[in-house]
Each structure stands twice: as C-alpha cells, then as structure tokens.
Design an enzyme around this catalytic site. Sequence first.
Site, short mmCIF file in Angstrom:
data_model
loop_
_atom_site.label_atom_id
_atom_site.label_comp_id
_atom_site.label_asym_id
_atom_site.label_seq_id
_atom_site.Cartn_x
_atom_site.Cartn_y
_atom_site.Cartn_z
N THR A 72 0.88 -1.18 0.00
CA THR A 72 0.00 0.00 0.00
C THR A 72 0.91 1.23 0.00
O THR A 72 1.50 1.58 1.03
CB THR A 72 -0.91 0.01 1.24
N LYS A 105 -7.28 1.38 -3.16
CA LYS A 105 -6.84 0.72 -1.92
C LYS A 105 -6.83 1.72 -0.75
O LYS A 105 -7.32 1.43 0.35
CB LYS A 105 -5.44 0.12 -2.13
N LYS A 115 0.12 5.43 8.29
CA LYS A 115 0.67 5.72 6.95
C LYS A 115 -0.45 5.80 5.90
O LYS A 115 -0.49 6.70 5.08
CB LYS A 115 1.67 4.62 6.61
#
Length: 293
Positions: A95, A171, A240
């Site tokens: 990701t 995502k 993150k």
Amino acid sequence: MMEIGFIGLGRMGSGMAANLQRAGHSLTVYNRSPGKDTDLVRAGARRADTFGDACRADVVFTMLSDDRALEDVAYGDAGILTRLRAGAVHISSSTISVELAERLAADHAAVGQRFIAAPVFGRPDAAAAARLAVVAAGAPDAIDEVMALLKSIGQRVFIVSETPKIANLVKLSGNFLIASVIEALGEAMVLVSKAGVDKDQYLNILTSTLFDAPVYRTYGSLIAYEKFEPAGFAAPLGHKDIRLALSAAEALMVPLPLASLLHDRFLRLLANGGEGLDWSAIGGLAARDAGLS
Ligand code: NAP
C-alpha cells in the site's frame, strides 16, 4: 509456469509467496532481515542474497511496508529498475502513495519494463489462505500475462484501470473506510458498554442485522475483546495509509474531514505507546476517553 522473484516476506508477503509457490511457480525470495524465508526455501524456493538477485525473473512481486522501503528496493544500482530485464513485469502489492505508483509506472516504462499496481485487501490470515481481494491496474497485455498469478493469491481480482496509480487510490480509499468503521465501532461500543450492555450481545445485534459484513465482524470482535496484540496490521502502517489517503485527497482537492480526524486518532495512539499494536487499537481509544480502561 513462471520464474517469480518475491521481495518482502513480512506478515502479508510470506503467505502470498507461499501461495505462488503452491501454484507451481519457481520462486526466488528476498527479505531484508534473515529468517523469514525458511519455510519457503524448505519448500524449494531459491534464497536471493540481495533484492537485485531476486530480479532474474519474468515477474517480480514487491510487498513492502511503505514508499521508502519500495524506493530503496526499486531505485539505485542494485534496484529493480536496473536489474529487471526489459519486458519483465513488476507487480507492486504494497500500500503505497499514488504519487510513487505514478513515478514507478513512468520509470519502468522508460527502461522497457512493465509495472502493475496490485494492492490487496485482507489481513495476514487471508493472505495465507489465498483469500485476498486484489485490486489491480496496468496495461492490459501485462495484466493478461500475470492474471493467473493474481488469482493464486486472491479469491477475487478486480481490474480497475489501465493506469496503475488508480489501484493504489482505490486501496487507500478502502483503508480510509475501514479505519472509519473501526473508530465508529469503538465509540458506539463504549457508549453501550459503559451503561452495562454486554459487548458480545451488542455485537451480535449489529452483525446479525444491519451490519452483517466482514468488516464489522472482524473489527467488532477485535475491539470488544481488546485483541490488539499481536498486530495483524500494525498501527504505524494504518497511520501511513490515512496520511496517504489525505495526500491523494489534497492532490485531487477533495476534502476528507473524517480522514483528518482519523489522522489525529492514530497520532494519539502512537504518541501513547501504540506502535506495536494492531491498527484496530484506535477503536479502543474511545473507552479510554470515557474513563474506562
Ligand atoms: P510487515 O509485516 O511489517 O512487513 C514489511 C516488509 O517490508 C518486511 O519484509 C520488511 O523487511 C520489509 N521492509 C521494510 N522496510 C524495508 C526496506 N527499507 N528495505 C527492504 N525491505 C524493507 O508489513 P505487512 O503487514 O506485511 O504489510 C506489507 C504491505 O502490505 C504494507 O504496505 C501494508 O500497508 C500492506 N497491507 C497490509 C495488510 C495487513 O493486514 N497486514 C493488509 C493489506 C495490505 P524486514 O523483515 O527486514 O523488516
């Protein structure tokens, strides 16, 4: 059958690599710290001493923590961009930011390699069981060539675009949504449990009626039983992802007020010793704020 390099054997990568191996492909694996490739090597994988060595393949997968890790592995003299042969495919399942995906797509194309973004939904147990949802984007010819590989790591494969970065955006939007559910569940659960309602029963009411979905079942139970260790998806990685979602939103001029709130929730968790916990631990903050443990 294909020659596959696999770089990054963490919680997710180890299960994904094992499933590629089970599907009969020939694997060369690399992990920065030693010891995570033992089972794969025992089952026949070749151990690469450097990530460059893992690039002598038709396809190289990367499943690394974040942008910085992928930049370390992709760029530089021994990086994927230098070592992968022309025409070979880099499948990035980490990701990462939309911006890095865009940069990698351009840099791979400049040296005649192909780049596919294929981030995944599902936790390590789903990775081990080949039950991930794979969201892929890239040139159709490259996607066609690797479709069998994507199917061997996931139960569903969704092709969302010919432009790789779009898969990363999808995502990130999904993880933003999951984090929103975690926060909302934590708040709702403490509201009723502080008044004495049994959390188990409450969760059962939710998940057997309007909220009958895997995300409520999985995270509802982690929050109700405060099962924040061991981390399946570590809190710093969740932080993150919210940062990356906000940055993608800023580039598109899309206000995401909820994501800004979640960013602060992650900061509160991390500033108070939550580094080693699962990201669902932000769902435990509401209880602390309400004076419960
Ligand atoms: P993880 O267990 O922490 O594994 C991270 C991997 O990245 C390890 O192999 C680590 O190597 C490697 N790495 C980190 N920095 C590096 C560097 N500078 N150079 C080389 N290798 C480096 O993380 P994970 O849970 O598998 O997650 C991997 C990716 O998948 C992340 O982008 C995450 O957001 C995403 N993801 C996770 C989940 C989940 O539920 N866990 C679900 C979907 C997507 P070492 O072993 O040496 O540390």
